[in-house]
Design a protein around this motif. Structure first.
Motif, PDB file in Angstrom:
ATOM      1  N   THR A 146       9.106   1.979   4.042  1.00  0.00           N
ATOM      2  CA  THR A 146       9.702   3.052   4.835  1.00  0.00           C
ATOM      3  C   THR A 146      10.894   3.672   4.113  1.00  0.00           C
ATOM      4  O   THR A 146      11.491   4.615   4.611  1.00  0.00           O
TER       5      THR A 146
ATOM      6  N   SER B  78      -5.252   2.905   4.077  1.00  0.00           N
ATOM      7  CA  SER B  78      -5.654   1.508   3.946  1.00  0.00           C
ATOM      8  C   SER B  78      -6.268   0.995   5.237  1.00  0.00           C
ATOM      9  O   SER B  78      -7.287   0.300   5.227  1.00  0.00           O
TER      10      SER B  78
ATOM     11  N   VAL C  82       9.697  -1.858   6.010  1.00  0.00           N
ATOM     12  CA  VAL C  82       8.248  -1.678   5.911  1.00  0.00           C
ATOM     13  C   VAL C  82       7.640  -1.405   7.274  1.00  0.00           C
ATOM     14  O   VAL C  82       8.180  -1.811   8.300  1.00  0.00           O
TER      15      VAL C  82
ATOM     16  N   GLU D  38       0.371  -0.903  14.662  1.00  0.00           N
ATOM     17  CA  GLU D  38       1.396  -0.789  13.625  1.00  0.00           C
ATOM     18  C   GLU D  38       2.713  -1.367  14.134  1.00  0.00           C
ATOM     19  O   GLU D  38       3.064  -1.209  15.295  1.00  0.00           O
TER      20      GLU D  38
ATOM     21  N   ALA E  93       0.185  -0.388  -6.228  1.00  0.00           N
ATOM     22  CA  ALA E  93      -0.236  -1.033  -4.986  1.00  0.00           C
ATOM     23  C   ALA E  93      -1.075  -2.265  -5.317  1.00  0.00           C
ATOM     24  O   ALA E  93      -1.721  -2.325  -6.360  1.00  0.00           O
TER      25      ALA E  93
ATOM     26  N   VAL F 204       0.847  -1.200   0.000  1.00  0.00           N
ATOM     27  CA  VAL F 204       0.000   0.000   0.000  1.00  0.00           C
ATOM     28  C   VAL F 204       0.880   1.247   0.000  1.00  0.00           C
ATOM     29  O   VAL F 204       2.000   1.232   0.506  1.00  0.00           O
ATOM     30  N   LYS F 205       0.339   2.314  -0.559  1.00  0.00           N
ATOM     31  CA  LYS F 205       1.058   3.588  -0.554  1.00  0.00           C
ATOM     32  C   LYS F 205       0.894   4.299   0.780  1.00  0.00           C
ATOM     33  O   LYS F 205       1.794   4.996   1.228  1.00  0.00           O
ATOM     34  N   SER F 206      -0.284   4.137   1.397  1.00  0.00           N
ATOM     35  CA  SER F 206      -0.567   4.800   2.669  1.00  0.00           C
ATOM     36  C   SER F 206      -1.184   3.815   3.643  1.00  0.00           C
ATOM     37  O   SER F 206      -2.311   3.353   3.438  1.00  0.00           O
ATOM     38  N   LEU F 207      -0.434   3.493   4.676  1.00  0.00           N
ATOM     39  CA  LEU F 207      -0.942   2.582   5.701  1.00  0.00           C
ATOM     40  C   LEU F 207      -2.152   3.187   6.398  1.00  0.00           C
ATOM     41  O   LEU F 207      -3.137   2.490   6.661  1.00  0.00           O
TER      42      LEU F 207
ATOM     43  N   GLU G 171       3.481  -0.876   4.052  1.00  0.00           N
ATOM     44  CA  GLU G 171       3.869   0.429   3.528  1.00  0.00           C
ATOM     45  C   GLU G 171       5.390   0.542   3.588  1.00  0.00           C
ATOM     46  O   GLU G 171       5.979   0.322   4.645  1.00  0.00           O
TER      47      GLU G 171
END
Length: 132
Positions: free
Chosen positions: A57, A17, A39, A31, A72, A11-14, A55
């Motif tokens: 890092t 999502s 990630v 998280e 994604a 995913v681009k944005s945790l 996502e």
């Protein structure tokens, strides 16, 4: 006995999502960061399995490279296996290509190894032994 442990989704944005799955009424884990894979992730329990939202890092992480190439989406399928070391040794003897020849420790303290897509019908397959 092998079971599906989780489906890994890049995913681009945790945060975005996570919000979507919470809107569905699903619970989402806290998280966690796995430095070795670069990630951040959360787990979403679904029945007997889970969704793992990943996502990157770092721009150089495998997940970032995946998103850059393919966008994604579904990144890998993870099978829970008993006695991971024995399974890995058998695969090596049988000439199966692994992404890394060493077993690593990831989210939740679980031990894992990835089978290269060239040996698994085009699918990145993770084999995981769950920490008890």
């Amino acid at each position: 006995m092998f079971t599906i442990d989780h489906l890994g989704i890049a995913v681009k944005s945790l945060a975005a999502s996570r919000s979507f799955y919470e809107k569905l009424g699903l619970s989402v884990s806290a998280e966690e960061t796995v430095e070795g894979e670069q990630v951040r992730l959360v787990m979403v329990p679904v029945g007997e399995s889970r969704l793992e939202l990943l996502e990157p890092t770092s721009e150089n992480s495998p997940v970032a490279k995946f998103i850059s190439r393919r966008g994604a989406g579904l990144h890998h399928v993870s099978l829970r296996v008993p006695e991971l070391a024995a399974v890995v040794e058998k695969l090596k003897r049988d000439g199966v290509r692994l992404v890394s020849n060493e077993i690593k420790v990831g989210a939740g303290g679980h031990r894992y190894v990835f089978v290269h897509p060239s040996s698994a019908g085009g699918v990145l397959l993770e084999l995981v032994e769950v920490a008890e």
